[in-house]
Design an enzyme around this catalytic site. Structure first.
Site, PDB file in Angstrom:
ATOM      1  N   CYS A 256     -20.226  14.966  18.244  1.00  0.00           N
ATOM      2  CA  CYS A 256     -20.733  14.064  19.270  1.00  0.00           C
ATOM      3  C   CYS A 256     -20.827  12.638  18.725  1.00  0.00           C
ATOM      4  CB  CYS A 256     -22.107  14.525  19.758  1.00  0.00           C
ATOM      5  SG  CYS A 256     -23.353  14.502  18.450  1.00  0.00           S
TER       6      CYS A 256
ATOM      7  N   ASP B 120     -15.157  48.081  -4.409  1.00  0.00           N
ATOM      8  CA  ASP B 120     -14.985  48.725  -3.113  1.00  0.00           C
ATOM      9  C   ASP B 120     -14.300  50.068  -3.365  1.00  0.00           C
ATOM     10  OD1 ASP B 120     -14.740  48.996  -0.266  1.00  0.00           O
ATOM     11  OD2 ASP B 120     -12.623  48.489  -0.503  1.00  0.00           O
TER      12      ASP B 120
END
Length: 822
Positions: free
Chosen positions: A16, A506
């Protein structure tokens, strides 16, 4: 009037007019900044600033306001850098240049990595060239057209070799004329009777001038230029040392009356021999450095220049790689390198991918298989569709990653930079102090001794060794890592890995293969196992679930024909049912069988045993009768157990972080000897898990597939991505393992520790060398045992220090992987 520079940058995050106002007011408040203009629509920030500010300061200001400047990357090849002082000077010039936000200059690679906004490269390279460092931009050159880095060293070595021979040819008779009499007094008497001392000195002056103004002149010229600019480097030390000795000798030869009685001596042989030894040192240093780029040389040689493109008529036409586009069909014969990345359309062969991944076993390729440019087609003829060209190919990415890692700066280098910033001025001050102390307190002839010792101090100091200590080890270490299938995307990971105390892994795709397989199929008493598997696979063929695909694949491997299915139904959380060949088929977990009132007690022991092994038991019922027990599992990679053991041997704690259920995860952890399990973790929770592990255990490396695990890879101190085939994910990770095997983590840690140990050895040698020998050259031992260091020996020691550092770094080329890829 102060010169104004332009600042132009794209900035993200402005939403803005308030954002625009904040940036404009903040930049305008900085001293020396004026004409600030921020455009919300184009996201452009423009300003004018004088020498009170730099582009880096303006960018930092914007970042502090919470916005993100969009920076571009550039790479320069820079010639003429010979020591750490040169690096500091070039870096300072780059950082002060408009549009340059950050600069990392590497002495070993002779390159600079830049982050820029909007920079005039013509002016930048002209500035560096004017300062004695010819430069050109090279990052815009396609990888396929990049010059082999050994070519630069070949050219440099050729020039140095020529200069060295000329210097040696002039310095040898010079050395004999002066030093021959010290070895054989009779030779001195004979020579004086033959030509006289004055003539002897005149001949020596001509030979010394030939060395000084011939092969030595490039060194002297650079040194004088540095002195005139108040930015002295190693060349300045050489110029001061040899220039002082040469000038003093000329005075002694042609105007001896200007010197005090008893101080009329010449040091022409020191001038000639010092320059010759320095050239010899640089020749040996460059010869050794040429081997540090071995990894890049090897990767560039993998590139194919032309390929056979299949035309619309079905003929093969030899075409330059640069002209081939995505979608073209190529033909690769047996023994040829695959030109680009793509997919096999037809043919069957085995491809040697060892040059990229380190894998010794050729990989089978059939229709649908992915192939990577640079690998070797061994047996059959393949036709492939091109899917990646130019900078998008895996080979181009690897070359780019290796170059980035080799050109990076480790945190340990900051200490070196701080020291070398004042090293040369400190040496010059030490030489001046040495001269004064000897002149005032030294024995007769004080002037002569003062000059000799001051020259020795100037010559023996070696910022080269300090400047080369870190970058040469990084070059060789990351290059060796690439040959072992380990790519360091961030050079800082090379240092960070050595401090890691815990490795978080993982499970799926990292510890395991990443796809379920039918591991066990036990038929009930009286049941036909082949028939049961055929009916099961026929039913599962209607499902797209990964487990269903595993069952269908098992049937295909046994060449079982799939039968038509009717009334197929998938029951979420239970299983599937349908009619195959007129038989009612039901398959699922034990709770599905219980719902169907089918007893599974006969398989209770086997089911429990399978579950303990981390497998998922399932049951097959035909026409309401239990017919088989089957187990599905994501198999552990063959290389995983050895890798886990090796990580433990390195003193690391191993943690499995997975979204799988706790029982399956715990079973696999027990098989592998993993220390801790964090199971049933959603992808969004992995970041929090990593942070908790860091708080409990310290520095952490996270190993994952680089896609679902991206947030965790970024959060970890070091993120390591498991690469698979040609789909190499590099954005989130610091390190990429091409082969997709956990053994690469062990090799990465080994490379990290070995490289950092090598760097510390180099730095110790460089600093200890200067700390020990500069005082000796100054004459601190003279009051105790009468020891003085000749400038000639000082030059030899200085030249050998750089050779030692580079040679020590080259030992990393022989590093054997702790775990070979299997």
């Amino acid at each position: 009037m102060a010169t104004l520079h332009s600042f132009n940058a794209l900035v993200d995050g402005m939403t803005c007019a308030s954002c625009v106002g904040r940036i404009e007011s903040s930049l305008a408040a900085m001293p020396g900044v004026q004409d600030v203009n921020v455009n919300l629509a184009t996201r452009k920030v423009q300003a004018k600033y004088n020498d009170e500010q730099t582009s880096q300061a303006l960018v930092n200001n914007i970042i502090e306001l919470g916005f993100k400047p969009i920076l571009s990357h550039a790479e320069l090849a820079i010639e003429g850098m010979t020591c750490a002082s040169c690096v500091s000077r070039v870096e300072k010039s780059l950082l002060n240049f408009p549009g340059v936000v950050s600069a990392t200059v590497n002495l070993a690679t002779q390159k600079a990595q830049l982050e820029i906004t909007d920079t005039d490269f013509n002016s930048l390279t002209a500035l560096l060239t004017e300062q004695g460092y010819p430069a050109k931009r090279i990052d815009e050159t396609p990888v396929s057209e990049q010059q082999d880095p050994s070519a630069h060293f070949t050219e440099t070595l050729s020039e140095l070799k020529k200069s060295l021979w000329i210097a040696f040819a002039l310095a040898l008779p010079l050395f004999i004329l002066e030093m021959g009499g010290h070895v054989l007094p009779a030779f001195h008497v004979w020579l004086n009777d033959l030509i006289g001392q004055k003539t002897n000195w005149v001949i020596q002056s001509l030979l010394a001038a030939g060395v000084f103004f011939g092969p030595g002149w490039p060194l002297i010229k650079l040194g004088v230029r540095g002195l005139l600019r108040w930015s002295p480097d190693m060349n300045a030390l050489v110029a001061l040392g040899t220039g002082s000795a040469f000038g003093y000798s000329l005075v002694a030869t042609f105007s001896p009356q200007l010197l005090p009685e008893g101080t009329v001596n010449v040091y022409y042989e020191a001038v000639g021999v010092i320059i010759t030894l320095i050239l010899l040192g640089r020749y040996l240093e460059n010869k050794a450095k040429s081997n540090t780029s071995e990894a890049i040389q090897g990767l560039l040689k993998l590139q194919v220049k032309t390929a056979r493109v299949i035309t619309c008529c079905g003929n093969a036409k030899e075409t330059p790689i640069a002209e081939i586009t995505v979608g073209k069909t190529l033909e690769i014969l047996s023994g040829e390198r695959i030109p680009l990345d793509g997919v096999v359309l037809s043919g069957h062969s085995f491809v040697d991918e060892s040059m990229l991944s380190g894998e010794p076993i050729p990989v089978e390729k059939t229709e649908g298989s992915a192939v990577v440019g640079g690998t070797i087609n061994q047996t059959g003829v393949l036709r492939m569709r091109v899917e990646k060209v130019g900078q998008d190919t895996m080979l181009a990415q690897i070359i780019r990653l290796v170059e980035q890692a080799q050109g990076s700066r480790l945190p340990i280098q900051n200490l070196v930079n701080q020291i070398t910033a004042w090293f040369v001025p400190a040496v010059m001050a030490a030489a001046a102090l040495t001269f004064l102390v000897w002149l005032v307190f030294g024995p007769s002839p004080a002037l002569t001794l003062a000059l000799v010792n001051a020259v020795a101090v100037l010559i023996i100091a070696c910022p080269c060794a300090m400047g080369l200590a870190t970058p040469t080890s990084i070059m060789v270490g990351t290059g060796r890592a690439a040959q072992m299938g380990v790519l360091f995307r961030q050079g800082t990971a090379l240092q960070g890995l050595q401090d890691v105390q815990v490795v978080a892994l993982d499970k799926t795709g990292t510890l395991t293969e990443g796809k379920p397989l039918l591991t066990d199929f036990i038929a009930a008493e009286g049941a036909d196992a082949q028939r049961a598997l055929q009916l099961l696979a026929s039913l599962e063929h209607q499902s797209s679930h990964p487990v269903a695909q595993a069952l269908v694949s098992a049937a295909h491997q046994k060449n079982l024909e799939l039968l038509p299915v009717t009334e197929f139904e998938s029951l979420t959380g239970l299983g599937v049912r349908g009619t195959v060949d007129g038989l009612r088929i039901e398959v699922g977990a034990d709770r599905f069988m219980t719902q169907l009132a089918i007893q599974v007690d006969s398989f209770a022991a086997q089911a429990q045993q399978l579950a303990q092994l981390g497998k998922t038991p399932m049951y097959l019922a035909i026409n309401g009768k239990l017919s088989a027990l089957l187990a599905i599992a994501d198999p552990i990679k063959a290389s995983t157990p050895a890798a886990i053991n090796a990580l433990h041997e390195l003193g690391l704690k191993i943690v499995m972080v997975t979204g799988d259920n706790r029982h399956t995860a715990q079973a696999i952890a027990e098989q592998l000897g993993i220390d801790e399990v964090v199971a049933e973790v959603m992808p969004a929770q992995k970041v929090e898990t990593v942070q908790q592990l860091q708080q409990r255990h310290g520095k952490l490396a996270f190993v994952g597939d680089g896609i679902n695990d991206a947030p965790a890879l970024v959060t970890a101190d070091v993120g390591i991505a498991i690469g698979t085939g040609s789909d190499i994910t590099i954005d989130a990770a610091d390190v990429v393992l091409i082969s997709g095997k956990l053994t690469g983590v062990v090799n990465a840690l080994q490379i990290s520790r070995s490289t950092l140990r090598n760097i510390k050895q180099n730095l110790f040698w460089a600093f200890a060398y200067n700390a020990a020998l500069v005082p000796v050259a100054a004459g601190v031992l003279y009051p105790f045992n009468g020891t003085l260091l000749s400038p000639v020996f000082a030059a030899g020691a200085m030249a050998m220090s750089s050779v030692f550092v580079v040679s020590n770094a080259l030992r990393l080329r022989r590093l054997k992987p702790m775990l070979a890829e299997a």
